[in-house]
Design an enzyme around this catalytic site. Structure first.
Site, PDB file in Angstrom:
ATOM      1  CE  LYS A 198      -3.711   2.156   2.671  1.00 30.90           C
ATOM      2  NZ  LYS A 198      -4.599   2.099   3.760  1.00 30.90           N
ATOM      3  CE  LYS A 251      -6.139   1.730  -0.252  1.00 27.99           C
ATOM      4  NZ  LYS A 251      -6.632   1.775   1.017  1.00 27.99           N
TER       5      LYS A 251
END
Ligand code: PBG
Length: 330
Positions: A198, A251
């Site tokens: 992330k 992400k």
């Protein structure tokens, strides 16, 4: 060589194009995020995410029926709270709205997979993804103290019936801590869907309004990854695999297709892409102005994520994409 070889031959007819398509998007790939809020009779539009709502548990029913009717296999729950504190302790309350939502959804639709986002930023008054401490001059998330909280949330979600818990805080050791806690509590079947890679991305802006989780001071760069780094993504994923993750996630999605591809090539666990709020909001805004065709741009983008290697896609367009896929196949 040309003129014998003419790749255009295979592009002439629509059915031929259909036959030679290398990548296909399916409703099975989609995961739909839902924002759960305390209170009663709430279905409140989220201004920064047109078409998305804050739902109180008592209003969820019709939405869940719709998700099931469309054939979407899973939802991802995010929670809000009215009780923030420095450590985010309302996140593991047995009567918290996420815990109640899990129970309600599993009672209504046992086959719908319920995945829960497990992060503290909506529950802490400072908006960071864990308890804070001083590391020299720098205020940052206290890694090991936060692990204890994450373990408690994982068990509380599992107890409520979550199928998979998805830790999104980029806390070192989070997968191992959660796996141990889940197993100790008898939830060895509850899976861990790790937000392994992330990035500290500016594409999360609209979500922070939706989840009321904007850091009150500073940013998330001391725990989320630097967008410049690709090799470090492999290191993060490797640790998660070793600690017992069941699925991996990258992400955001579109600006990180290379990372999706590299995770897919290097690991044998399912890889998910998170088509984040900023990606959604940009397309919505441009479509509203009539500058792009929303459906065409969305389907092209989702397909690109799959082509890069995503097995699953978390997207605010899940319901629309499911409808469009159904219409296209008729
Ligand atoms: C919580 C969390 C965030 C998102 C998912 N979980 C925000 C953040 O890390 O700041 C972003 C999702 C999106 O933008 O759609 N840590």
């Amino acid at each position: 060589m040309f003129p014998h070889s003419r790749p255009r031959r295979l592009r002439l007819h629509s059915n031929l194009r259909r036959m030679v398509q290398e990548t296909r998007l399916s409703i099975n790939d989609l995961i739909y995020p839902l924002f759960i809020t305390p209170g009663k009779q709430v279905k409140k539009a989220i201004a920064s995410l047109p078409g998305q709502y804050h739902w109180s548990v008592d209003r969820l029913e019709a939405e869940i029926h719709e998700v099931v009717r469309l054939g979407i296999p899973a939802v991802l729950l995010f929670g809000l709270t009215t009780e923030k504190d420095p450590h985010g302790s309302s996140s593991y309350a047995d009567k918290g709205c996420v815990q109640q939502a899990i129970r309600k959804i599993k009672a209504m639709a046992p086959n719908l997979m319920v995945i829960t986002d497990l992060c503290l930023c909506s529950y802490t008054e400072h908006g960071h993804c864990g308890s804070l401490h001083q590391a020299g001059q720098i205020t940052t998330v206290d890694n090991d103290a936060t692990l204890k909280t994450l373990a408690k949330i994982a068990v509380s979600h599992a107890k409520a019936g979550a199928d998979l818990v998805a830790p999104s805080g980029m806390i070192d050791g989070m997968i191992g801590a959660m796996r141990t806690a889940l197993d100790h509590a008898g939830f060895e079947h509850t899976g861990i869907f790790s937000y392994s890679v992330k990035y500290a991305s500016s594409f999360y802006g609209p979500f922070r309004e939706a989840a009321d989780c904007t850091p009150q001071a500073g940013d998330r760069k001391s725990y989320q990854m630097d967008p410049a780094n690709a090799r470090e993504a492999l290191r993060e994923a490797e640790l998660d695999v070793a600690e017992g993750a069941d699925m991996l996630m990258v992400k955001p999605a579109l600006a990180y297709l290379d990372i999706i591809q590299s995770l897919k090539q290097n690991f044998d666990l399912p890889v998910a892409a998170y088509n984040v709020s900023g990606e959604y909001a940009m397309v919505k805004a441009a479509a509203e102005k009539g500058w792009i065709n929303e459906q065409a741009v969305v389907m092209e983008s989702l397909l690109a994520m799959k082509r890069a290697g995503a097995d699953l896609i978390i997207t605010y367009w899940a319901k629309d994409a499911a409808r469009w896929l159904t219409e296209l196949s008729l």
